[in-house]
Motif scaffolding. Structure first.
Motif: not given
Length: 243
Positions: A219, A225, A227
């Motif tokens: 980030y 985004e 993950r």
């Protein structure tokens, strides 16, 4: 500065120079060691990572720290891009990659280019996807390298990383520590004849930020985004991010 950035394989020269020297030294035995030391599980990790990109059908792909091109060749076979660039600082590794790509008949799609991953020569918004398998923990400046990756990705483009990590649960955490401190460096020294390389790799695995910490770093680098998914009890972690 992250802890793995201070770890170097040798004693003289910058980290980037030493990493280049190390991979040139171990290039002839790298593929054999990679597959044997992971019991060929690394092949499954690569396939799983590439499948994350299948729904997006990227046509232009940059494979960062491409090494001998295993990830680049597999991605080309599975994703059918019009162009894939394998970038690395080690000419010794890439020369093997060029031979493997030619043997697979993919030399017109895959090109191998010497690049400093902290200062990529490509214009902004060039690639639909960027991949990186077992290489980003060798960056001398992780934040700068990830920011460069974000820069050359097109808006909406995706980054997929697979990286070796430390398992977080018992007993795999303890077993992996024993294996990485005994079998991995000993076998690496015997096969590659480089007394430092595989001890260095163990140290960087232990020092590299993983899981939620790595997501925060993505980030920070500019991704909207991010993950992560742990694979094989956490021995490997896959990160997926979108610009």
């Amino acid at each position: 500065m992250y802890r793995q950035e201070t770890i170097k394989p040798y004693y003289e020269g910058s980290k980037t120079e030493q990493v280049e020297q190390m991979f040139n030294n171990i290039a002839p035995t790298y593929d054999v060691l990679n597959h044997r030391l992971s019991w060929d599980i690394d092949k499954g990790w690569r396939k799983k990572a590439i499948r994350q990109l299948e729904p997006y059908r990227p046509q232009t792909i940059l494979d960062i720290a491409t090494g001998t091109g295993d990830f680049a060749i597999l991605a080309t076979k599975m994703l059918h891009p019009t162009r894939l660039v394998g970038a690395d600082i080690s000419e010794g590794m890439m020369e093997l990659g060029r031979k493997k790509a030619a043997k697979s008949g993919l030399q017109d799609i895959i090109s191998f280019e010497r690049e400093d991953c902290l200062n990529l020569s490509y214009p902004a918004d060039t690639f639909d996807a960027v991949t990186a398998a077992f290489g980003i923990r060798n960056f001398a400046d992780l934040d700068k390298g990830l920011a460069e990756i974000c820069r050359v990705l097109r808006p909406g483009g995706h980054l997929c990383i697979v990286e070796l990590t430390i398992p977080v649960t018992f007993p795999m955490k303890q077993l992996f520590k024993i294996y990485s401190h005994t079998v991995l460096p000993l076998y690496g020294r015997l096969i590659s004849k480089d007394t430092s390389a595989y001890s260095y790799l163990t140290k960087t695995i232990e020092a590299f930020p993983q899981g939620e910490l790595m997501v925060d770093i993505l980030y920070k680098a500019g991704f909207a985004e991010a993950r992560f998914t742990r694979l094989t009890f956490g021995i490997c972690t896959m990160y997926f991010a979108t610009k």
